[in-house]
Write a protein that holds these residues in place. Structure first.
Motif, short mmCIF file in Angstrom:
data_model
loop_
_atom_site.label_atom_id
_atom_site.label_comp_id
_atom_site.label_asym_id
_atom_site.label_seq_id
_atom_site.Cartn_x
_atom_site.Cartn_y
_atom_site.Cartn_z
N LYS A 138 15.44 -15.89 112.37
CA LYS A 138 14.66 -16.97 112.96
C LYS A 138 15.24 -17.41 114.31
CE LYS A 138 12.87 -19.11 108.71
NZ LYS A 138 12.79 -20.37 107.94
N SER A 139 14.38 -17.97 115.14
CA SER A 139 14.81 -18.58 116.40
C SER A 139 14.89 -20.09 116.18
CB SER A 139 13.80 -18.27 117.51
OG SER A 139 14.09 -19.04 118.66
N LEU A 140 15.87 -20.72 116.78
CA LEU A 140 16.03 -22.16 116.60
C LEU A 140 14.77 -22.93 116.97
CD1 LEU A 140 19.67 -22.93 117.84
CD2 LEU A 140 18.83 -22.79 115.50
N LYS A 141 14.11 -22.49 118.03
CA LYS A 141 12.92 -23.22 118.48
C LYS A 141 11.76 -23.12 117.49
CE LYS A 141 11.16 -19.41 121.36
NZ LYS A 141 10.79 -19.01 122.74
N ASP A 142 11.86 -22.14 116.58
CA ASP A 142 10.81 -21.99 115.56
C ASP A 142 11.17 -22.66 114.24
OD1 ASP A 142 9.26 -20.44 117.30
OD2 ASP A 142 10.36 -18.62 116.75
N MET A 143 12.37 -23.24 114.16
CA MET A 143 12.81 -23.91 112.94
C MET A 143 12.52 -25.40 113.00
SD MET A 143 16.51 -22.02 112.42
CE MET A 143 16.91 -22.93 110.92
N THR A 144 12.30 -26.00 111.86
CA THR A 144 12.12 -27.45 111.81
C THR A 144 13.49 -28.11 111.83
OG1 THR A 144 12.22 -27.58 109.40
CG2 THR A 144 10.04 -27.14 110.41
N LEU A 145 13.52 -29.40 112.14
CA LEU A 145 14.78 -30.13 112.13
C LEU A 145 15.39 -30.14 110.73
CD1 LEU A 145 14.08 -33.19 114.47
CD2 LEU A 145 15.70 -31.32 114.87
N ALA A 146 14.53 -30.21 109.73
CA ALA A 146 15.03 -30.20 108.35
C ALA A 146 15.73 -28.90 108.02
CB ALA A 146 13.86 -30.44 107.39
N GLU A 147 15.16 -27.79 108.50
CA GLU A 147 15.79 -26.49 108.26
C GLU A 147 17.13 -26.38 108.98
OE1 GLU A 147 12.16 -23.30 107.69
OE2 GLU A 147 12.43 -24.18 109.68
N MET A 148 17.15 -26.85 110.22
CA MET A 148 18.39 -26.80 110.99
C MET A 148 19.45 -27.70 110.37
SD MET A 148 17.33 -26.46 115.02
CE MET A 148 16.04 -27.69 115.10
N ASP A 149 19.01 -28.84 109.82
CA ASP A 149 19.96 -29.81 109.26
C ASP A 149 20.70 -29.24 108.06
OD1 ASP A 149 21.01 -32.50 109.46
OD2 ASP A 149 20.11 -32.84 107.49
N VAL A 150 20.08 -28.32 107.32
CA VAL A 150 20.74 -27.67 106.19
C VAL A 150 22.00 -26.96 106.67
CG1 VAL A 150 20.56 -25.89 104.42
CG2 VAL A 150 18.65 -27.45 104.84
N TYR A 151 21.85 -26.16 107.72
CA TYR A 151 22.99 -25.41 108.26
C TYR A 151 23.99 -26.33 108.94
CZ TYR A 151 20.10 -21.31 107.37
OH TYR A 151 19.32 -20.34 106.76
N TRP A 152 23.47 -27.40 109.56
CA TRP A 152 24.36 -28.36 110.23
C TRP A 152 25.30 -29.01 109.21
CZ3 TRP A 152 25.42 -29.19 115.21
CH2 TRP A 152 26.13 -30.34 115.55
N GLU A 153 24.75 -29.38 108.05
CA GLU A 153 25.56 -29.99 107.01
C GLU A 153 26.57 -29.00 106.48
OE1 GLU A 153 25.72 -33.16 106.02
OE2 GLU A 153 24.31 -33.59 107.67
N GLN A 154 26.18 -27.73 106.41
CA GLN A 154 27.14 -26.70 105.99
C GLN A 154 28.29 -26.60 106.99
OE1 GLN A 154 25.09 -22.97 105.47
NE2 GLN A 154 23.78 -23.72 103.80
N ALA A 155 27.93 -26.65 108.27
CA ALA A 155 28.95 -26.55 109.32
C ALA A 155 29.93 -27.70 109.26
CB ALA A 155 28.26 -26.50 110.69
N LYS A 156 29.46 -28.87 108.89
CA LYS A 156 30.34 -30.04 108.81
C LYS A 156 31.39 -29.87 107.74
CE LYS A 156 28.30 -34.11 109.01
NZ LYS A 156 27.28 -35.18 108.80
N GLY A 157 31.10 -29.02 106.76
CA GLY A 157 32.05 -28.81 105.68
C GLY A 157 33.10 -27.75 105.95
#
Length: 257
Positions: A237-256
């Motif tokens: 996927k391209s980031l511009k084609d993802m929803t904020l909710a989808e991106m937030d899943v990975y963002w929360e993973q990154a925080k861990g």
């Protein structure tokens, strides 16, 4: 660690190499203080990065690069008979002795704050018209704000308690909100600057270097965002084609991580 004799021998070796390069290398021979200036600034930032990363091997290398620049400037100065490396070293030695009367004189100090106050007062006696003369105009704004506040605090122009600074910060935030409501772009910018200045001041009272703190957050954000990019790429996927909710899943993973 190396003995003092070995340290001096290494510095003499560098001085000799600088002489040879200045005489024989077309690039080194061509350099002036003006052409070296931007390179020196770049090397200083690289040293800062290594310090923030706590990479001591890289710190050692970057210190070597900066030392080379100091030797280079001194060599150029000697060619015009203005100064050489001995003048540079003796100059800073005399300054340190003069500004540490609690070590080299009979002045008594109780703590670090009194040392800093003496430092600024001595600078004024040396002919400085303002305690702010030592703040370079070309410093980045955040660093400059911190140095301005440190300088004036050194002569007693300061808040007494962190709580007072925090109240001032809240006051500035309120004033910013008022200008946002009024939709006055110029005043919003002015008030936003006041908020940042107050934040820098509050950081000083908390014994936090604001530049280091912000750069730490920059690095953290970059690391997390690049993780997000990698995960998105792995799913095709391209980031511009993802929803904020989808991106937030990975963002929360990154925080861990």
């Amino acid at each position: 660690m190396n003995a003092r004799s070995e340290q001096l021998k290494a510095l003499e070796r560098l001085l000799n190499i600088m002489d040879e390069l200045r005489e024989q290398c077309p690039w080194d021979r061509k350099q002036t203080m003006q052409t070296l200036r931007h390179l020196t600034i770049e090397e200083t930032y690289e040293l800062g990065d290594a310090i923030l990363d706590n990479d001591l091997e890289e710190v050692k290398k970057e210190l070597g690069d900066l030392l080379l620049h100091i030797i280079f400037y001194a060599k150029i100065g000697s060619e015009t008979n203005d100064f050489d490396i001995a003048d540079v070293a003796n100059g800073i030695c005399e300054k340190l002795i003069n500004r540490h009367p609690h070590i080299y004189g009979d002045v008594k100090v109780e703590n670090e704050e009194e040392v800093k106050q003496n430092w600024e007062n001595i600078k004024l006696k040396e002919g400085k018209k303002s305690v702010l003369e030592g703040v370079p105009n070309s410093l980045p704004a955040l660093v400059k704000a911190n140095r301005i506040q440190e300088k004036v605090a050194g002569v007693g122009f300061d808040w007494e308690h962190p709580e007072q600074v925090f109240e001032k910060l809240k006051e500035e935030l309120g004033e910013l909100q008022e200008e946002i409501k009024a939709n006055d772009a110029d005043k919003m910018e002015s008030e936003f600057g006041d908020v940042l200045f107050s934040m820098v001041n509050y950081a000083r009272f908390l014994k936090i270097n604001p530049e280091n703190a912000l750069e730490r957050t920059n690095k953290k954000f970059i690391k997390r965002f690049q993780y997000l990019e990698e995960k998105a790429k792995a799913t095709g996927k391209s980031l511009k084609d993802m929803t904020l909710a989808e991106m937030d899943v990975y963002w929360e993973q990154a925080k861990g991580l």
